[in-house]
Design a protein around this motif. Sequence first.
Motif, PDB file in Angstrom:
ATOM      1  N   GLU A  45       0.837  -1.206   0.000  1.00 38.06           N
ATOM      2  CA  GLU A  45       0.000   0.000   0.000  1.00 38.06           C
ATOM      3  C   GLU A  45       0.872   1.257   0.000  1.00 38.06           C
ATOM      4  O   GLU A  45       0.565   2.237  -0.704  1.00 38.06           O
ATOM      5  CB  GLU A  45      -0.920  -0.008   1.220  1.00 38.06           C
ATOM      6  N   LYS A  46       1.953   1.232   0.779  1.00 36.62           N
ATOM      7  CA  LYS A  46       2.851   2.386   0.810  1.00 36.62           C
ATOM      8  C   LYS A  46       3.509   2.597  -0.551  1.00 36.62           C
ATOM      9  O   LYS A  46       3.596   3.730  -1.044  1.00 36.62           O
ATOM     10  CB  LYS A  46       3.928   2.177   1.876  1.00 36.62           C
ATOM     11  N   ALA A  47       3.981   1.495  -1.154  1.00 36.22           N
ATOM     12  CA  ALA A  47       4.630   1.596  -2.465  1.00 36.22           C
ATOM     13  C   ALA A  47       3.653   2.076  -3.527  1.00 36.22           C
ATOM     14  O   ALA A  47       3.994   2.909  -4.384  1.00 36.22           O
ATOM     15  CB  ALA A  47       5.212   0.235  -2.856  1.00 36.22           C
ATOM     16  N   THR A  48       2.428   1.566  -3.464  1.00 34.03           N
ATOM     17  CA  THR A  48       1.410   1.968  -4.434  1.00 34.03           C
ATOM     18  C   THR A  48       1.044   3.434  -4.266  1.00 34.03           C
ATOM     19  O   THR A  48       0.920   4.179  -5.259  1.00 34.03           O
ATOM     20  CB  THR A  48       0.145   1.096  -4.271  1.00 34.03           C
ATOM     21  N   ALA A  49       0.890   3.861  -3.018  1.00 34.04           N
ATOM     22  CA  ALA A  49       0.562   5.256  -2.755  1.00 34.04           C
ATOM     23  C   ALA A  49       1.683   6.183  -3.236  1.00 34.04           C
ATOM     24  O   ALA A  49       1.428   7.254  -3.803  1.00 34.04           O
ATOM     25  CB  ALA A  49       0.312   5.462  -1.262  1.00 34.04           C
ATOM     26  N   LYS A  50       2.922   5.738  -3.046  1.00 36.66           N
ATOM     27  CA  LYS A  50       4.067   6.556  -3.460  1.00 36.66           C
ATOM     28  C   LYS A  50       4.113   6.711  -4.976  1.00 36.66           C
ATOM     29  O   LYS A  50       4.311   7.827  -5.493  1.00 36.66           O
ATOM     30  CB  LYS A  50       5.356   5.906  -2.953  1.00 36.66           C
ATOM     31  N   ILE A  51       3.916   5.611  -5.709  1.00 41.09           N
ATOM     32  CA  ILE A  51       3.988   5.689  -7.164  1.00 41.09           C
ATOM     33  C   ILE A  51       2.785   6.440  -7.723  1.00 41.09           C
ATOM     34  O   ILE A  51       2.889   7.136  -8.750  1.00 41.09           O
ATOM     35  CB  ILE A  51       4.103   4.279  -7.788  1.00 41.09           C
ATOM     36  N   MET A  52       1.640   6.339  -7.048  1.00 40.46           N
ATOM     37  CA  MET A  52       0.457   7.080  -7.498  1.00 40.46           C
ATOM     38  C   MET A  52       0.663   8.582  -7.295  1.00 40.46           C
ATOM     39  O   MET A  52       0.248   9.398  -8.136  1.00 40.46           O
ATOM     40  CB  MET A  52      -0.783   6.609  -6.739  1.00 40.46           C
ATOM     41  N   ALA A  53       1.317   8.930  -6.173  1.00 35.94           N
ATOM     42  CA  ALA A  53       1.627  10.341  -5.937  1.00 35.94           C
ATOM     43  C   ALA A  53       2.615  10.846  -6.989  1.00 35.94           C
ATOM     44  O   ALA A  53       2.483  11.966  -7.506  1.00 35.94           O
ATOM     45  CB  ALA A  53       2.202  10.519  -4.534  1.00 35.94           C
ATOM     46  N   GLU A  54       3.609  10.023  -7.329  1.00 37.45           N
ATOM     47  CA  GLU A  54       4.574  10.382  -8.362  1.00 37.45           C
ATOM     48  C   GLU A  54       3.887  10.535  -9.721  1.00 37.45           C
ATOM     49  O   GLU A  54       4.196  11.440 -10.501  1.00 37.45           O
ATOM     50  CB  GLU A  54       5.655   9.296  -8.446  1.00 37.45           C
ATOM     51  N   GLU A  55       2.940   9.647  -9.979  1.00 36.50           N
ATOM     52  CA  GLU A  55       2.172   9.711 -11.233  1.00 36.50           C
ATOM     53  C   GLU A  55       1.416  11.038 -11.340  1.00 36.50           C
ATOM     54  O   GLU A  55       1.433  11.709 -12.385  1.00 36.50           O
ATOM     55  CB  GLU A  55       1.193   8.535 -11.283  1.00 36.50           C
ATOM     56  N   LYS A  56       0.769  11.434 -10.262  1.00 37.14           N
ATOM     57  CA  LYS A  56       0.009  12.682 -10.268  1.00 37.14           C
ATOM     58  C   LYS A  56       0.932  13.887 -10.443  1.00 37.14           C
ATOM     59  O   LYS A  56       0.606  14.836 -11.171  1.00 37.14           O
ATOM     60  CB  LYS A  56      -0.786  12.824  -8.975  1.00 37.14           C
ATOM     61  N   ALA A 117      -0.729   1.161 -12.110  1.00 38.55           N
ATOM     62  CA  ALA A 117      -1.810   0.223 -12.447  1.00 38.55           C
ATOM     63  C   ALA A 117      -1.420  -1.204 -12.061  1.00 38.55           C
ATOM     64  O   ALA A 117      -2.234  -1.975 -11.529  1.00 38.55           O
ATOM     65  CB  ALA A 117      -2.130   0.298 -13.932  1.00 38.55           C
ATOM     66  N   ASP A 118      -0.148  -1.557 -12.309  1.00 33.29           N
ATOM     67  CA  ASP A 118       0.327  -2.897 -11.970  1.00 33.29           C
ATOM     68  C   ASP A 118       0.336  -3.112 -10.459  1.00 33.29           C
ATOM     69  O   ASP A 118      -0.095  -4.163  -9.959  1.00 33.29           O
ATOM     70  CB  ASP A 118       1.735  -3.091 -12.532  1.00 33.29           C
ATOM     71  N   LEU A 119       0.805  -2.098  -9.721  1.00 33.41           N
ATOM     72  CA  LEU A 119       0.830  -2.201  -8.262  1.00 33.41           C
ATOM     73  C   LEU A 119      -0.571  -2.294  -7.682  1.00 33.41           C
ATOM     74  O   LEU A 119      -0.812  -3.066  -6.739  1.00 33.41           O
ATOM     75  CB  LEU A 119       1.575  -1.003  -7.665  1.00 33.41           C
TER      76      LEU A 119
END
Length: 229
Positions: A45-56, A117-119
């Motif tokens: 969840e932390k990794a996904t949240a981090k990459i989603m924040a980077e995506e935004k 999306a993968d995460l």
Amino acid sequence: MFELFKRVKTVVHSELNNLIDKAEDPIKMVDQYLREMGSDIQEAEKATAKIMAEEKLLKLKWEEAEGMIKKREEQAVQALQEGNEDLAKRALEDKLRMQQEAEQLQHLYVEASKTAADLKAKLAEMKSEYRDMEMKKASLKSRAQSAKARTNINRSMSMHNSEGSKQGFKRMEEKVLRFEAEAETSEDLNTASRTLDDELKQMTQKTKLDEELDLLKEKLAKQTNVTNE
């Protein structure tokens, strides 16, 4: 992280049906597996949240770069209209720089979107597996309790059905039979003793009666003799 989760999931699937046969408590072991899976989910969840924040953030920078490209082009046109060709060139130079930057940001954004999306898909799979393990835990707990109950019953039956128990029971049965025989014998002896006492008593009473009868006969004989004289 995801490889670790897969290993934990594999261990759970491979050992879930065999835990009851082992020395460790199956419920405690499953709880441990669930804690490990839960920890993996938190990390995911932390990794996904981090990459989603980077995506935004990349999307925002890309959109800002696209906006700046459009703005520099409009400024270059305005500069030409005002006869300032040098300023127009400088605006176009910055536009070209922003286009290169925008292309890089777009590429990074696309890659971040794919990763996010993968995460998210893997995270959803992990959570689904976790819920499945929780449901299996309830089933395993019921099976473990049932198995323990059967084991205790079988152990008790085995103890009661042993030769030692049978022999012990037989000895107690014979002992009770001896007690009963002794009681019957004592009753017979008591009855025989009472019968003898009664017969002796009757004999004594009969002797006294005979004596009284003889005395009465003698008395009558004397009276008869007196009368005859």
